[in-house]
Design an enzyme around this catalytic site. Structure first.
Site: not given
Ligand SMILES: NC(=O)C1=CN([C@@H]2O[C@H](COP(=O)(O)OP(=O)(O)OC[C@H]3O[C@@H](n4cnc5c(N)ncnc54)[C@H](OP(=O)(O)O)[C@@H]3O)[C@@H](O)[C@H]2O)C=CC1
Ligand SMILES: O=C(O)C1=N[C@H](C(=O)O)C[C@H](O)C1
Length: 267
Positions: A152, A156
């Site tokens: 990743h 991440k």
């Molecule tokens: N299930 C799936 O298909 C996928 C899952 N994911 C998961 O999604 C999650 C987010 O990923 P991603 O978008 O890349 O991460 P980013 O770091 O780009 O975004 C995270 C977001 O969550 C907010 N955030 C984080 N911690 C807190 C907190 N304690 N309180 C309030 N807001 C919070 C951040 O706010 P701020 O801007 O204020 O920091 C930001 O808006 C991860 O857990 C990732 O593994 C990602 C891709 C696909």
């Molecule tokens: O954090 C990411 O970017 C992603 N998170 C998910 C995971 O933890 O499996 C899904 C995807 O691989 C992208």
């Protein structure tokens, strides 16, 4: 934007994050879907024309807008807090957030007693197919060594990925002789019986890759999924929100959505 005429009116948390932005953009491109509420912890400019409010206003915004579902990609702590807000407001919740500790998962499950909650470590349909193939290969190749590698982007936070943990659970559900997850190796470290090797790589802007290696003494196979961009996760999350909006309170996975779609997710 209230999205008054839309068939599916969403709330999006983490609206300023990589995935939150992607969800809002995918919703804007999808007919009949509108984002009625978008919040972020940190003040953020509008995304795809949708105003992003402070996350501290989530309760009042949910009460006023009454969205059909909330889509969350944030962090474990905030996801649990947002699940409680959904339970209070009667809003179904889809979360793709990963990295939950057991106590946090219990918090999510508690919310699912009041509203439908759908949690998935990966919303790519290809990953559902990969997981089916992994279970089949694990059953067909008893005694083979299994090693999982995920790659990743360098921002991440959680390791191994949520998807990797789901895949490990798939292998272990079929191979009860594999009971020790070994995270990388160093020094004098020959492979022991019962091990599954788990390797998390963080580099550049890689969207997400998962590779499972099955190796015997004279042959091996590798099953790999590569996400080309985050749109694939956002599309799956929107499909999940659409499906979840009419469900009864309870605990759901992406496999439920794919099964209803005529697929055989078996997750
Ligand atoms: N299930 C799936 O298909 C996928 C899952 N994911 C998961 O999604 C999650 C987010 O990923 P991603 O978008 O890349 O991460 P980013 O770091 O780009 O975004 C995270 C977001 O969550 C907010 N955030 C984080 N911690 C807190 C907190 N304690 N309180 C309030 N807001 C919070 C951040 O706010 P701020 O801007 O204020 O920091 C930001 O808006 C991860 O857990 C990732 O593994 C990602 C891709 C696909
Ligand atoms: O954090 C990411 O970017 C992603 N998170 C998910 C995971 O933890 O499996 C899904 C995807 O691989 C992208």
């Amino acid at each position: 934007m209230s999205g008054g005429d839309a068939d599916l009116r969403l709330a999006v948390t983490g609206a300023g994050g990589r995935m939150g932005r992607e969800v809002i953009e995918a919703a804007a491109d999808r007919e009949g879907v509108a984002v009625a509420v978008a919040v972020n912890r940190t003040p953020t400019d509008p995304v795809a024309g949708v105003a992003v409010e402070g996350a501290d206003r989530l309760d009042e915004l949910l009460a006023a807008a009454e969205p059909d579902a909330l889509v969350d990609f944030t962090g474990p702590e905030s996801a649990v807090a947002y699940a409680e807000a959904c339970a209070d407001a009667g809003v179904p919740m889809v979360t793709g957030t990963t990295g939950f500790a057991d106590a946090q998962l219990a918090g999510l499950r508690a919310a699912s007693e009041a509203v439908p909650v759908l949690k998935a470590s990966n919303f790519a349909r290809g990953v559902a197919a990969l997981r089916r193939a992994v279970r089949e290969a694990a059953a067909a190749l008893p005694g083979y060594d299994v090693e999982l590698t995920e790659t990743h982007h360098n921002a991440k936070r959680d390791a191994p990925s949520g998807t990797a943990k789901s895949i490990l659970g798939d292998v272990e559900s079929v191979r009860d002789d594999l009971d020790e997850r070994v995270h990388g190796r160093e020094g004098d470290a020959p492979r022991e019986a019962g091990e599954i090797g788990v390797h998390a790589r963080r580099a550049g802007d890689v969207t997400g890759e998962h590779e499972v290696l099955f190796a015997g003494n004279r042959e091996s196979i590798e099953l790999t999924h590569r996400a080309g961009d985050r749109g694939v996760f956002a599309e799956g999350a929107l499909d999940a929100a659409d499906w979840l909006a009419d469900r009864d309170p309870g605990w759901y996975g992406f496999g439920d959505v794919l099964d209803a779609d005529g697929g055989d997710a078996g997750q």
